[in-house]
Write an enzyme that holds these catalytic residues in place. Structure first.
Site, PDB file in Angstrom:
ATOM      1  N   LYS A  74       0.811  -1.218   0.000  1.00 42.11           N
ATOM      2  CA  LYS A  74       0.000   0.000   0.000  1.00 42.11           C
ATOM      3  C   LYS A  74       0.851   1.278   0.000  1.00 42.11           C
ATOM      4  O   LYS A  74       0.394   2.332  -0.416  1.00 42.11           O
ATOM      5  CB  LYS A  74      -0.943   0.009   1.209  1.00 42.11           C
ATOM      6  CG  LYS A  74      -2.103  -0.972   1.077  1.00 42.11           C
ATOM      7  CD  LYS A  74      -3.061  -0.822   2.245  1.00 42.11           C
ATOM      8  CE  LYS A  74      -4.221  -1.790   2.130  1.00 42.11           C
ATOM      9  NZ  LYS A  74      -5.223  -1.589   3.180  1.00 42.11           N
TER      10      LYS A  74
ATOM     11  N   ASP B 124     -10.263   3.044   2.677  1.00 43.41           N
ATOM     12  CA  ASP B 124     -10.455   2.464   4.016  1.00 43.41           C
ATOM     13  C   ASP B 124     -11.071   3.480   4.987  1.00 43.41           C
ATOM     14  O   ASP B 124     -11.835   3.105   5.875  1.00 43.41           O
ATOM     15  CB  ASP B 124      -9.121   1.962   4.587  1.00 43.41           C
ATOM     16  CG  ASP B 124      -8.703   0.628   3.972  1.00 43.41           C
ATOM     17  OD1 ASP B 124      -9.582  -0.097   3.469  1.00 43.41           O
ATOM     18  OD2 ASP B 124      -7.495   0.318   3.988  1.00 43.41           O
TER      19      ASP B 124
ATOM     20  N   ALA C  84      -4.489  -0.650   8.704  1.00 50.01           N
ATOM     21  CA  ALA C  84      -5.900  -0.370   8.983  1.00 50.01           C
ATOM     22  C   ALA C  84      -6.016   0.632  10.123  1.00 50.01           C
ATOM     23  O   ALA C  84      -6.834   1.564  10.077  1.00 50.01           O
ATOM     24  CB  ALA C  84      -6.636  -1.666   9.318  1.00 50.01           C
TER      25      ALA C  84
HETATM   26  P1  NAP Z   1      -1.192  -4.896   9.569  1.00 46.63           P
HETATM   27  O1  NAP Z   1      -0.789  -3.682   8.822  1.00 46.63           O
HETATM   28  O2  NAP Z   1      -0.394  -6.152   9.467  1.00 46.63           O
HETATM   29  O3  NAP Z   1      -1.285  -4.476  11.126  1.00 46.63           O
HETATM   30  C1  NAP Z   1      -1.671  -5.401  12.122  1.00 46.63           C
HETATM   31  C2  NAP Z   1      -1.593  -4.743  13.498  1.00 46.63           C
HETATM   32  O4  NAP Z   1      -2.048  -5.707  14.449  1.00 46.63           O
HETATM   33  C3  NAP Z   1      -0.167  -4.359  13.906  1.00 46.63           C
HETATM   34  O5  NAP Z   1      -0.224  -3.204  14.716  1.00 46.63           O
HETATM   35  C4  NAP Z   1       0.266  -5.570  14.741  1.00 46.63           C
HETATM   36  O6  NAP Z   1       1.202  -5.251  15.718  1.00 46.63           O
HETATM   37  C5  NAP Z   1      -1.040  -5.917  15.437  1.00 46.63           C
HETATM   38  N1  NAP Z   1      -1.050  -7.292  15.894  1.00 46.63           N
HETATM   39  C6  NAP Z   1      -0.857  -8.401  15.131  1.00 46.63           C
HETATM   40  N2  NAP Z   1      -0.971  -9.500  15.906  1.00 46.63           N
HETATM   41  C7  NAP Z   1      -1.213  -9.062  17.171  1.00 46.63           C
HETATM   42  C8  NAP Z   1      -1.409  -9.710  18.424  1.00 46.63           C
HETATM   43  N3  NAP Z   1      -1.383 -11.044  18.523  1.00 46.63           N
HETATM   44  N4  NAP Z   1      -1.638  -8.955  19.516  1.00 46.63           N
HETATM   45  C9  NAP Z   1      -1.672  -7.612  19.428  1.00 46.63           C
HETATM   46  N5  NAP Z   1      -1.491  -6.919  18.267  1.00 46.63           N
HETATM   47  C10 NAP Z   1      -1.264  -7.654  17.158  1.00 46.63           C
HETATM   48  O7  NAP Z   1      -2.672  -5.343   9.198  1.00 46.63           O
HETATM   49  P2  NAP Z   1      -3.899  -4.384   8.801  1.00 46.63           P
HETATM   50  O8  NAP Z   1      -3.980  -4.281   7.343  1.00 46.63           O
HETATM   51  O9  NAP Z   1      -3.795  -3.152   9.625  1.00 46.63           O
HETATM   52  O10 NAP Z   1      -5.140  -5.276   9.264  1.00 46.63           O
HETATM   53  C11 NAP Z   1      -5.446  -5.469  10.636  1.00 46.63           C
HETATM   54  C12 NAP Z   1      -6.766  -6.243  10.764  1.00 46.63           C
HETATM   55  O11 NAP Z   1      -7.828  -5.468  10.241  1.00 46.63           O
HETATM   56  C13 NAP Z   1      -6.782  -7.575   9.995  1.00 46.63           C
HETATM   57  O12 NAP Z   1      -7.499  -8.514  10.734  1.00 46.63           O
HETATM   58  C14 NAP Z   1      -7.537  -7.233   8.729  1.00 46.63           C
HETATM   59  O13 NAP Z   1      -8.228  -8.349   8.190  1.00 46.63           O
HETATM   60  C15 NAP Z   1      -8.534  -6.216   9.271  1.00 46.63           C
HETATM   61  N6  NAP Z   1      -9.003  -5.299   8.228  1.00 46.63           N
HETATM   62  C16 NAP Z   1     -10.320  -5.299   7.936  1.00 46.63           C
HETATM   63  C17 NAP Z   1     -10.797  -4.434   6.986  1.00 46.63           C
HETATM   64  C18 NAP Z   1     -12.266  -4.424   6.691  1.00 46.63           C
HETATM   65  O14 NAP Z   1     -12.647  -3.881   5.649  1.00 46.63           O
HETATM   66  N7  NAP Z   1     -13.108  -4.970   7.549  1.00 46.63           N
HETATM   67  C19 NAP Z   1      -9.936  -3.565   6.299  1.00 46.63           C
HETATM   68  C20 NAP Z   1      -8.575  -3.592   6.624  1.00 46.63           C
HETATM   69  C21 NAP Z   1      -8.122  -4.473   7.591  1.00 46.63           C
HETATM   70  P3  NAP Z   1       2.784  -5.402  15.436  1.00 46.63           P
HETATM   71  O15 NAP Z   1       3.155  -4.182  14.651  1.00 46.63           O
HETATM   72  O16 NAP Z   1       3.353  -5.472  16.802  1.00 46.63           O
HETATM   73  O17 NAP Z   1       2.949  -6.686  14.647  1.00 46.63           O
END
Ligand code: NAP
Length: 292
Positions: free
Chosen positions: A84, A120, A146
């Site tokens: 992204k 988003d 996100a």
């Molecule tokens: P990302 O960029 O990989 O970020 C994930 C975040 O979650 C990071 O801050 C990570 O922390 C944290 N994390 C991961 N595992 C964790 C754990 N076990 N305990 C605490 N924190 C944890 O992913 P993203 O794109 O932001 O997506 C995050 C979530 O939102 C996903 O589940 C995705 O499917 C969902 N999402 C949904 C939509 C929708 O339209 N509904 C849109 C976008 C995203 P670290 O930096 O420490 O690894």
């Protein structure tokens, strides 16, 4: 349709492999993405001949893949993790929202220019606007892509007076707050102080997502109030353990499926000028998720 190209894929082979695909999803991994189902259902419902295909690419293929979005064969694309931000240098321009978030999830053409946008923020706000909420204190769990879109939405869309960003790694939370100049950084040990004061709590981590559906980012010892709204961006399962606990305690809950559809609908509108037939898309998504 899922296409895997490699470094030696020529432009001709690239177009041939897409057959009649006119919109792409670029990322890695993309195999589990629901975007092809969403957009192809929408095209079918509206009787449009367009097709949407997921393309798994390596980092070294980002520049060429963006070049292939030429406005003649391929009219637009979605970009997902981890590219992204990596696509930014290859675009002719980016929208103010994409600039603010620092990430592009939608590529489209405007006046012959290849533009980047981020849907988003709009996708996150849409389900909330239907509830008419004006949260004062927004607590965001996670500091990834996100979470950053939610931070911008909380500041610019919701006009929240306090935004707390909670990460398991305090440095990541600090970096997100510093980059966007939004909010205060915390780690998870501060949740018991933050949650009681929050009006909106957003889970922007993958915790609770299938198959680890018995996990929650908020420990059971912390309870919710009926005045609070808990918004989980995870959409599989539709009701996560976090949302189940919040519902039982009388709080208002929102799942990630509505955001997933709303952010896709915003891309679809940019590309086609048409409203996405969201009822048909939602039915197809529910059928797909319940069959898994
Ligand atoms: P990302 O960029 O990989 O970020 C994930 C975040 O979650 C990071 O801050 C990570 O922390 C944290 N994390 C991961 N595992 C964790 C754990 N076990 N305990 C605490 N924190 C944890 O992913 P993203 O794109 O932001 O997506 C995050 C979530 O939102 C996903 O589940 C995705 O499917 C969902 N999402 C949904 C939509 C929708 O339209 N509904 C849109 C976008 C995203 P670290 O930096 O420490 O690894």
């Amino acid at each position: 349709m899922l296409i895997k190209s490699n470094e030696s894929t020529t432009l001709f082979q690239f177009y041939m492999s897409y057959n009649d695909a006119s919109y792409l999803l670029l990322g890695s991994p993309v195999e589990q993405s629901l975007s092809p189902l969403i957009h192809n259902t929408a095209f079918r419902c509206l009787g449009l001949p367009s097709r949407y295909a997921a393309q798994e690419i390596a980092k070294s293929q980002v520049a060429t893949s963006i070049k292939h979005i030429d406005g003649e064969h391929i009219f637009g694309a979605n970009v997902t993790i981890p590219y992204k931000q990596a696509v930014l240098p290859y675009l002719d321009g980016i929208s103010p929202v994409a600039k603010r978030v620092g990430a592009v999830n939608t590529i489209y053409f405007a006046n012959g220019r290849k533009m980047g946008h981020n849907t988003d923020v709009e996708g996150f706000l849409k389900p909330l606007s239907a509830l008419g909420l004006q949260p004062k204190h927004v607590v965001i769990l996670g500091s990834g892509g996100a979470a950053r879109a939610v931070m911008v939405a909380a500041e610019e869309g919701l006009k929240a007076s306090r935004i707390s960003v909670v990460s398991r790694n305090l440095l990541s939370a600090r970096a997100a707050c510093h980059d966007l100049q939004i909010g205060e950084a915390w780690d998870f040990s501060s949740l018991d102080q933050l949650i009681p004061d929050a009006s909106l709590i957003v889970n922007a981590t993958p915790v609770g997502m299938w198959p680890k559906i018995d996990t929650s980012p908020i420990p059971d010892s912390i309870t919710f109030l009926p005045s609070q709204t808990i918004y989980d961006l995870v959409y599989n399962p539709e009701e996560t353990r976090l949302l189940q606990a919040a519902r039982v305690q009388g709080a208002r809950t929102l799942g990630g499926l509505s955001m997933l559809i709303a952010q896709a609908a915003a891309s679809f509108k940019i590309w086609t000028g048409l409203e996405m037939p969201v009822d048909g898309v939602e039915m197809a998504l529910r059928a797909h998720l319940s069959s898994k």
